[in-house]
Design a protein around this motif. Structure first.
Motif, PDB file in Angstrom:
ATOM      1  N   LYS A 138      64.740  -4.851  -9.396  1.00 24.89           N
ATOM      2  CA  LYS A 138      65.562  -4.840  -8.590  1.00 24.89           C
ATOM      3  C   LYS A 138      66.898  -4.493  -9.440  1.00 24.89           C
ATOM      4  O   LYS A 138      67.749  -3.716  -8.855  1.00 24.89           O
ATOM      5  CB  LYS A 138      65.635  -6.248  -7.992  1.00 24.89           C
ATOM      6  CG  LYS A 138      64.602  -6.512  -6.945  1.00 24.89           C
ATOM      7  CD  LYS A 138      65.006  -7.634  -6.357  1.00 24.89           C
ATOM      8  CE  LYS A 138      64.202  -8.015  -4.987  1.00 24.89           C
ATOM      9  NZ  LYS A 138      64.445  -9.452  -4.296  1.00 24.89           N
ATOM     10  N   GLU A 139      67.165  -4.960 -10.637  1.00 27.13           N
ATOM     11  CA  GLU A 139      68.164  -4.673 -11.341  1.00 27.13           C
ATOM     12  C   GLU A 139      68.199  -3.205 -11.807  1.00 27.13           C
ATOM     13  O   GLU A 139      69.303  -2.580 -11.782  1.00 27.13           O
ATOM     14  CB  GLU A 139      68.367  -5.528 -12.649  1.00 27.13           C
ATOM     15  CG  GLU A 139      68.293  -7.182 -12.602  1.00 27.13           C
ATOM     16  CD  GLU A 139      68.116  -7.949 -13.614  1.00 27.13           C
ATOM     17  OE1 GLU A 139      67.972  -7.265 -14.577  1.00 27.13           O
ATOM     18  OE2 GLU A 139      68.536  -9.094 -13.622  1.00 27.13           O
ATOM     19  N   SER A 140      67.130  -2.688 -12.200  1.00 29.85           N
ATOM     20  CA  SER A 140      67.027  -1.147 -12.577  1.00 29.85           C
ATOM     21  C   SER A 140      67.291  -0.451 -11.207  1.00 29.85           C
ATOM     22  O   SER A 140      67.934   0.551 -11.244  1.00 29.85           O
ATOM     23  CB  SER A 140      65.521  -0.940 -13.192  1.00 29.85           C
ATOM     24  OG  SER A 140      65.528   0.392 -13.174  1.00 29.85           O
ATOM     25  N   LYS A 141      66.676  -0.801  -9.968  1.00 28.17           N
ATOM     26  CA  LYS A 141      67.180  -0.040  -8.883  1.00 28.17           C
ATOM     27  C   LYS A 141      68.614  -0.166  -8.560  1.00 28.17           C
ATOM     28  O   LYS A 141      69.273   0.607  -8.131  1.00 28.17           O
ATOM     29  CB  LYS A 141      66.301  -0.629  -7.885  1.00 28.17           C
ATOM     30  CG  LYS A 141      66.441   0.016  -6.435  1.00 28.17           C
ATOM     31  CD  LYS A 141      65.397  -0.658  -5.467  1.00 28.17           C
ATOM     32  CE  LYS A 141      65.662   0.132  -4.153  1.00 28.17           C
ATOM     33  NZ  LYS A 141      64.641  -0.406  -2.889  1.00 28.17           N
ATOM     34  N   ALA A 142      69.285  -1.452  -8.664  1.00 28.67           N
ATOM     35  CA  ALA A 142      70.613  -1.491  -8.575  1.00 28.67           C
ATOM     36  C   ALA A 142      71.429  -0.591  -9.548  1.00 28.67           C
ATOM     37  O   ALA A 142      72.452  -0.195  -8.993  1.00 28.67           O
ATOM     38  CB  ALA A 142      71.032  -2.842  -8.692  1.00 28.67           C
ATOM     39  N   ARG A 143      71.099  -0.597 -10.794  1.00 25.57           N
ATOM     40  CA  ARG A 143      71.827   0.403 -11.540  1.00 25.57           C
ATOM     41  C   ARG A 143      71.639   1.810 -11.279  1.00 25.57           C
ATOM     42  O   ARG A 143      72.826   2.485 -11.276  1.00 25.57           O
ATOM     43  CB  ARG A 143      71.488   0.140 -12.979  1.00 25.57           C
ATOM     44  CG  ARG A 143      71.851  -1.060 -13.701  1.00 25.57           C
ATOM     45  CD  ARG A 143      71.569  -1.217 -15.012  1.00 25.57           C
ATOM     46  NE  ARG A 143      70.122  -1.204 -15.364  1.00 25.57           N
ATOM     47  CZ  ARG A 143      69.276  -2.267 -15.647  1.00 25.57           C
ATOM     48  NH1 ARG A 143      69.823  -3.419 -15.686  1.00 25.57           N
ATOM     49  NH2 ARG A 143      67.934  -2.027 -15.839  1.00 25.57           N
ATOM     50  N   ARG A 144      70.658   2.089 -10.887  1.00 23.72           N
ATOM     51  CA  ARG A 144      70.440   3.586 -10.314  1.00 23.72           C
ATOM     52  C   ARG A 144      71.350   3.789  -9.085  1.00 23.72           C
ATOM     53  O   ARG A 144      72.023   4.867  -8.729  1.00 23.72           O
ATOM     54  CB  ARG A 144      68.908   3.768  -9.959  1.00 23.72           C
ATOM     55  CG  ARG A 144      68.025   4.064 -11.089  1.00 23.72           C
ATOM     56  CD  ARG A 144      66.878   4.649 -10.765  1.00 23.72           C
ATOM     57  NE  ARG A 144      66.023   4.021 -10.060  1.00 23.72           N
ATOM     58  CZ  ARG A 144      65.141   3.034 -10.282  1.00 23.72           C
ATOM     59  NH1 ARG A 144      64.848   2.619 -11.314  1.00 23.72           N
ATOM     60  NH2 ARG A 144      64.434   2.420  -9.179  1.00 23.72           N
ATOM     61  N   GLU A 145      71.319   3.095  -8.196  1.00 27.49           N
ATOM     62  CA  GLU A 145      72.122   3.122  -7.020  1.00 27.49           C
ATOM     63  C   GLU A 145      73.509   3.109  -7.316  1.00 27.49           C
ATOM     64  O   GLU A 145      74.146   3.838  -6.652  1.00 27.49           O
ATOM     65  CB  GLU A 145      71.800   1.885  -5.972  1.00 27.49           C
ATOM     66  CG  GLU A 145      70.474   1.923  -5.661  1.00 27.49           C
ATOM     67  CD  GLU A 145      70.278   0.771  -4.186  1.00 27.49           C
ATOM     68  OE1 GLU A 145      71.144  -0.025  -4.258  1.00 27.49           O
ATOM     69  OE2 GLU A 145      69.248   0.710  -3.815  1.00 27.49           O
ATOM     70  N   VAL A 146      74.036   2.339  -8.424  1.00 33.65           N
ATOM     71  CA  VAL A 146      75.331   2.401  -8.725  1.00 33.65           C
ATOM     72  C   VAL A 146      75.754   3.676  -9.375  1.00 33.65           C
ATOM     73  O   VAL A 146      76.890   4.363  -8.974  1.00 33.65           O
ATOM     74  CB  VAL A 146      75.572   1.400  -9.587  1.00 33.65           C
ATOM     75  CG1 VAL A 146      77.080   1.509 -10.363  1.00 33.65           C
ATOM     76  CG2 VAL A 146      75.794  -0.028  -9.157  1.00 33.65           C
ATOM     77  N   LEU A 147      74.925   4.388 -10.090  1.00 35.85           N
ATOM     78  CA  LEU A 147      75.008   5.725 -10.626  1.00 35.85           C
ATOM     79  C   LEU A 147      75.055   6.980  -9.543  1.00 35.85           C
ATOM     80  O   LEU A 147      75.708   7.640  -9.742  1.00 35.85           O
ATOM     81  CB  LEU A 147      73.842   6.092 -11.929  1.00 35.85           C
ATOM     82  CG  LEU A 147      73.941   5.053 -12.973  1.00 35.85           C
ATOM     83  CD1 LEU A 147      72.696   5.470 -13.944  1.00 35.85           C
ATOM     84  CD2 LEU A 147      75.425   5.449 -13.786  1.00 35.85           C
ATOM     85  N   VAL A 148      74.122   6.777  -8.487  1.00 36.70           N
ATOM     86  CA  VAL A 148      74.063   7.545  -7.453  1.00 36.70           C
ATOM     87  C   VAL A 148      75.426   7.511  -6.946  1.00 36.70           C
ATOM     88  O   VAL A 148      76.055   8.676  -6.295  1.00 36.70           O
ATOM     89  CB  VAL A 148      72.838   7.350  -6.457  1.00 36.70           C
ATOM     90  CG1 VAL A 148      73.086   8.358  -5.472  1.00 36.70           C
ATOM     91  CG2 VAL A 148      71.559   7.457  -7.355  1.00 36.70           C
ATOM     92  N   ASP A 149      76.109   6.263  -6.431  1.00 37.03           N
ATOM     93  CA  ASP A 149      77.380   6.112  -5.869  1.00 37.03           C
ATOM     94  C   ASP A 149      78.473   6.914  -6.470  1.00 37.03           C
ATOM     95  O   ASP A 149      79.251   7.215  -6.043  1.00 37.03           O
ATOM     96  CB  ASP A 149      77.260   4.402  -5.468  1.00 37.03           C
ATOM     97  CG  ASP A 149      76.424   4.046  -4.374  1.00 37.03           C
ATOM     98  OD1 ASP A 149      75.853   4.746  -3.764  1.00 37.03           O
ATOM     99  OD2 ASP A 149      76.306   2.871  -4.630  1.00 37.03           O
ATOM    100  N   LEU A 150      78.363   6.578  -7.752  1.00 35.71           N
ATOM    101  CA  LEU A 150      79.554   7.061  -8.672  1.00 35.71           C
ATOM    102  C   LEU A 150      79.387   8.386  -8.846  1.00 35.71           C
ATOM    103  O   LEU A 150      80.624   9.193  -8.644  1.00 35.71           O
ATOM    104  CB  LEU A 150      79.414   6.696  -9.873  1.00 35.71           C
ATOM    105  CG  LEU A 150      79.635   5.292 -10.376  1.00 35.71           C
ATOM    106  CD1 LEU A 150      79.511   4.870 -11.818  1.00 35.71           C
ATOM    107  CD2 LEU A 150      81.004   4.756  -9.909  1.00 35.71           C
TER     108      LEU A 150
END
Length: 413
Positions: free
Chosen positions: A381-393
């Motif tokens: 979940k943490e890794s998925k959340a970091r990927r989503e943050v990078l995609v949003d940026l």
């Protein structure tokens, strides 16, 4: 004149042929010393060293070997009785019996063993054993194996261990396809996680068309709730929906006054009535005790990990109302998403056909695997959340560049 002589010497005179002593200037010349007679030499025999033999240690025959020797002795006796006897055979048999009685093994095999008891007494004693002890006793001799294979003994043992097996409208153990001994061998040990992933990926695997869940809740070793739930699994709605089985619905709670949630134990046996195989998908002891964030009720979780998925049975206790509000079974994958009915059936079929693990430490092993699954899910979940943050940026940066480009084009016109 006295002449000193050595002891044992004899004097004699020398005479000439004429009979007179020979003339000599010395009187000693007429005498000669005769040596004493030679004594025989006695040689003493060589002293042989004395060898002290070590004490003979008694032969200790283990009890299991003693039972095996006893069984072999009986088989030999039956073989001899089956042969035709003659006048000389009786004498040979007596000699053979005397030789066996004089040997240590013969003394051991001739002693009284547990098999000398009547069959009814042995069967009554075997019914008082628990499952593992009864299975170990059946491996001793052929006679005990025959007595331990009695279906009534295993049926009584299964009903004493899991009362829910007899609460179904048609008794689960009454089916011809379900053997009580086989059911105990499948449900008592823990399922192994080794063969589940490979078997779950087989698309041609036979899926159960019906499942029977035998649910038992214990408090301090005493059963407080037992129920059998029948679930049809052949419909397309079940195969495509998230897997969930409810033994107790929140609309119909079960009274359970003065219980401690941390001391609850759960057994959830899933039985395939068509093949007669079963598997216990509960960790027996709780792997986690939590509080519901909204209602404040206690959630007691029992879980096993099979094929990378978590089978979690949850018992919801209301200490204020003194009842069990909910008892349910769900399946989650490694990402925390609910597994479908078809995926859950494949995992259950693989676990039923796979090996089992026994031992006192298997409960701790189930708790360790549950903790590893939870930590792995949290990491995912943490890794998925970091990927989503990078995609949003990245999306925000692209949008900002597009807006600035549009404004620049408008200004520079």
């Amino acid at each position: 004149m006295r002449l000193p002589l050595a002891p044992g010497c004899t004097l004699f005179a020398l005479r000439l042929p004429g009979g007179t002593p020979a003339a000599s200037s010395s009187p000693l010349d007429h005498f000669a010393l005769r040596p004493p007679p030679a004594q025989p030499v006695v040689v003493a025999p060589a002293v042989q060293p004395v060898v002290v033999a070590p004490p003979v240690q008694p032969v200790v025959v283990p009890p299991l070997l003693r039972l095996l020797l006893r069984s072999l002795h009986r088989e030999k006796g039956k073989t001899r009785q089956a042969r035709p006897r003659s006048a000389g055979t009786a004498g040979n048999k007596n000699k053979q019996t005397a030789r066996e009685a004089s040997s240590p093994a013969g003394n051991e095999t001739g002693s009284t063993t547990v098999e000398d008891l009547p069959a009814d007494v042995l069967a009554c004693a075997l019914r008082r054993l628990d499952g593992p002890s009864l299975a170990a006793a059946s491996c001793a001799t052929a006679g005990l194996r025959a007595l331990a294979s009695d279906p009534d003994t295993w049926r009584a043992l299964c009903l004493a261990q899991w009362p829910s097996l007899d609460t179904h409208q048609h008794s689960i153990l009454g089916s011809a396809a379900i053997s009580p001994q086989r059911l105990f061998a499948d449900a008592f040990p823990f399922p192994s996680d080794d063969a589940a992933p490979a078997a779950s990926s087989d698309s041609d695997q036979h899926l159960p068309g019906e499942l029977i869940s035998a649910v038992d809740v214990y408090h301090k070793g005493a059963p407080i709730f037992s129920r059998a739930v029948e679930t049809s699994t052949s419909s397309s709605w079940f195969l495509t929906s998230p897997f969930r089985v409810d033994a107790v619905d929140c609309k119909n709670p079960v009274p359970a006054a003065s219980i401690s949630p941390a001391e609850l134990e759960l057994s959830w046996i899933v039985v395939d009535p068509r093949s007669g195989r079963a598997v216990n998908v509960s960790s027996r002891r709780a792997v986690a005790v939590d509080r519901h964030w909204y209602t404040g009720e206690t959630l007691v979780r029992f879980a096993v990990v099979l094929g990378g998925c978590k089978f979690e049975a949850t018992v919801t206790c209301s200490e204020e109302a003194g009842c069990l509000r909910e008892v349910s079974l769900t399946v989650e994958d490694a990402d925390g998403a609910a597994a479908s009915g078809e995926c859950s059936l494949r995992l259950l079929a693989a676990a039923m056909a796979g090996p089992r693990k026994g031992g006192e430490k298997e409960g701790e092993e189930a708790k360790r695997r549950y903790d590893e699954f939870v930590s792995s899910k949290r990491g995912r979940k943490e890794s998925k959340a970091r990927r989503e943050v990078l995609v949003d940026l990245c999306c925000s940066a692209v949008s900002a560049v597009a807006v600035l480009s549009f404004l620049a084009s408008v200004v520079l016109r």
